[in-house]
Design an enzyme around this catalytic site. Structure first.
Site, PDB file in Angstrom:
ATOM      1  CE1 TYR A 257      15.629  29.117  27.299  1.00 13.50           C
ATOM      2  CE2 TYR A 257      16.838  28.444  25.420  1.00 13.50           C
ATOM      3  CZ  TYR A 257      16.890  29.236  26.434  1.00 13.50           C
ATOM      4  OH  TYR A 257      18.091  30.058  26.797  1.00 13.50           O
TER       5      TYR A 257
HETATM    6  C1  LIG Z   1      20.995  26.376  29.408  1.00 10.29           C
HETATM    7  C2  LIG Z   1      21.419  26.488  30.833  1.00 10.29           C
HETATM    8  C3  LIG Z   1      21.212  28.194  31.172  1.00 10.29           C
HETATM    9  C4  LIG Z   1      20.170  25.781  31.780  1.00 10.29           C
HETATM   10  O1  LIG Z   1      20.643  26.099  33.101  1.00 10.29           O
HETATM   11  P1  LIG Z   1      20.610  24.965  34.114  1.00 10.29           P
HETATM   12  O2  LIG Z   1      20.716  25.304  35.247  1.00 10.29           O
HETATM   13  O3  LIG Z   1      21.670  23.745  33.735  1.00 10.29           O
HETATM   14  O4  LIG Z   1      19.151  24.163  33.819  1.00 10.29           O
HETATM   15  P2  LIG Z   1      18.467  22.950  34.441  1.00 10.29           P
HETATM   16  O5  LIG Z   1      19.498  22.466  35.870  1.00 10.29           O
HETATM   17  O6  LIG Z   1      17.067  23.560  35.036  1.00 10.29           O
HETATM   18  O7  LIG Z   1      18.281  22.053  33.587  1.00 10.29           O
HETATM   19  C5  LIG Z   1      17.800  22.261  32.253  1.00 10.29           C
HETATM   20  C6  LIG Z   1      17.330  20.840  31.571  1.00 10.29           C
HETATM   21  O8  LIG Z   1      18.478  20.069  31.085  1.00 10.29           O
HETATM   22  C7  LIG Z   1      18.315  18.636  31.484  1.00 10.29           C
HETATM   23  N1  LIG Z   1      19.544  18.070  31.448  1.00 10.29           N
HETATM   24  C8  LIG Z   1      20.294  17.839  32.761  1.00 10.29           C
HETATM   25  N2  LIG Z   1      21.486  17.290  32.310  1.00 10.29           N
HETATM   26  C9  LIG Z   1      21.523  17.279  30.727  1.00 10.29           C
HETATM   27  C10 LIG Z   1      22.296  16.605  29.845  1.00 10.29           C
HETATM   28  N3  LIG Z   1      23.719  16.257  30.282  1.00 10.29           N
HETATM   29  N4  LIG Z   1      22.168  16.751  28.671  1.00 10.29           N
HETATM   30  C11 LIG Z   1      20.865  17.223  28.184  1.00 10.29           C
HETATM   31  N5  LIG Z   1      19.878  17.661  29.115  1.00 10.29           N
HETATM   32  C12 LIG Z   1      20.335  17.851  30.506  1.00 10.29           C
HETATM   33  C13 LIG Z   1      17.690  18.787  32.746  1.00 10.29           C
HETATM   34  O9  LIG Z   1      16.949  17.584  33.086  1.00 10.29           O
HETATM   35  C14 LIG Z   1      16.638  19.993  32.584  1.00 10.29           C
HETATM   36  O10 LIG Z   1      15.573  19.434  31.800  1.00 10.29           O
HETATM   37  P3  LIG Z   1      14.166  19.793  32.337  1.00 10.29           P
HETATM   38  O11 LIG Z   1      13.949  21.189  32.270  1.00 10.29           O
HETATM   39  O12 LIG Z   1      13.305  18.978  31.307  1.00 10.29           O
HETATM   40  O13 LIG Z   1      14.113  18.917  33.802  1.00 10.29           O
HETATM   41  C15 LIG Z   1      22.691  26.004  31.047  1.00 10.29           C
HETATM   42  O14 LIG Z   1      22.725  24.549  30.982  1.00 10.29           O
HETATM   43  C16 LIG Z   1      23.767  26.598  30.218  1.00 10.29           C
HETATM   44  O15 LIG Z   1      24.050  27.524  30.672  1.00 10.29           O
HETATM   45  N6  LIG Z   1      24.138  25.985  29.387  1.00 10.29           N
HETATM   46  C17 LIG Z   1      25.162  26.468  28.157  1.00 10.29           C
HETATM   47  C18 LIG Z   1      24.920  27.660  27.668  1.00 10.29           C
HETATM   48  C19 LIG Z   1      23.558  27.698  26.950  1.00 10.29           C
HETATM   49  O16 LIG Z   1      23.147  26.958  26.090  1.00 10.29           O
HETATM   50  N7  LIG Z   1      22.904  28.967  27.344  1.00 10.29           N
HETATM   51  C20 LIG Z   1      21.417  29.220  26.609  1.00 10.29           C
HETATM   52  C21 LIG Z   1      21.785  29.871  25.284  1.00 10.29           C
HETATM   53  S1  LIG Z   1      20.560  30.335  24.451  1.00 10.29           S
END
Ligand SMILES: CC(C)(COP(=O)(O)OP(=O)(O)OC[C@H]1O[C@@H](n2cnc3c(N)ncnc32)[C@H](O)[C@@H]1OP(=O)(O)O)[C@@H](O)C(=O)NCCC(=O)NCCS
Length: 219
Positions: free
Chosen positions: A179
């Site tokens: 975000y």
């Molecule tokens: C939030 C979510 C939708 C993001 O989707 P994603 O495909 O994983 O997203 P991205 O690959 O673009 O990664 C998001 C960010 O996390 C970072 N990241 C990667 N691994 C990470 C870890 N182990 N811990 C923290 N951040 C991490 C990435 O670097 C990226 O940051 P950036 O955008 O600054 O480069 C997904 O991780 C998810 O479903 N999470 C659990 C459910 C959730 O929280 N949903 C949102 C509720 S409001």
């Protein structure tokens, strides 16, 4: 894993809704069974003005598609093109409106925080609510979340996009990192919704999104 994005249609929800709820429950680490409680709400959301949903679909090997972890997320035609496609991500939202519970919670929170009435009106009058964004843990960290969000928000008529997400005192998790990178700023912090003791943040940004996210990374 090859992933493609697809617009999900309300009329096909009998095909994608259960796989999407499975992605949601797994991504959020909610107890199994939460799917059944959320299904009626997600179905009702489909009927709201301005509803739009995007799915991320992965092509897996036939052996993987038959594995227990994949079966709940297998998709049928016309959403899938083949038997070995599974849902790995879901994003949806709709146009915010005054008669919605979430809008009322936002207004209440802003009032409680001392925001002036005209500011509240400006924030809460013309926005797209990003209601759900989830990527299955097996596919997280590869940029899919950013691509889902970009596609979902493309060509929206609203002035802004708003969302609520759990506060994360442990530091930025994937959701917060995403975000912030996509330009979401604080609207209201540490808000507790009626019926949920966890603190949440409301975040928002103006529309349109002008810059595309980085291309999907290799993991
Ligand atoms: C939030 C979510 C939708 C993001 O989707 P994603 O495909 O994983 O997203 P991205 O690959 O673009 O990664 C998001 C960010 O996390 C970072 N990241 C990667 N691994 C990470 C870890 N182990 N811990 C923290 N951040 C991490 C990435 O670097 C990226 O940051 P950036 O955008 O600054 O480069 C997904 O991780 C998810 O479903 N999470 C659990 C459910 C959730 O929280 N949903 C949102 C509720 S409001």
């Amino acid at each position: 894993m090859t992933v493609r994005l697809v617009d999900l249609r309300g009329q096909d929800s009998r095909i994608w809704l259960e796989p999407a709820l499975d992605v949601y429950v797994t991504a959020m680490s909610y107890p199994d069974g939460t799917q059944a409680h959320r299904a009626p709400l997600w179905r009702e959301h489909i009927t709201r003005p301005g509803w739009r949903a995007v799915g991320a679909i992965a092509h897996v090997t036939p052996r993987e598609a038959a594995a227990p972890w994949a079966i709940a997320r297998r998709l049928n035609a016309p959403v899938a093109r083949a038997d070995d496609e599974i849902l790995v991500g879901i994003a949806y939202g709709y146009r915010g409106a005054r008669d919605q519970w979430w809008n009322q919670q936002l207004r209440h929170g802003l009032r409680h925080a001392g925001a002036p009435g005209d500011y509240i009106e400006r924030v809460a009058a013309d926005y797209f609510e990003l209601t759900e964004l989830h990527v299955h843990p097996s596919a997280q960290g590869a940029g899919i979340g950013g691509h889902l969000l970009t596609r979902l928000l493309a060509d929206r008529p609203e002035a802004s996009v708003l969302l609520s997400t759990p506060e994360n005192p442990a530091g930025p998790n994937r959701a917060w990192s995403l975000y912030r990178r996509m330009g979401f700023a604080d609207v209201l912090r540490n808000f507790t919704f009626a019926g949920d003791p966890r603190p949440f943040a409301f975040l928002g940004r103006p529309l349109p999104l002008l810059s595309a996210p980085e291309p999907a990374r290799r993991r």
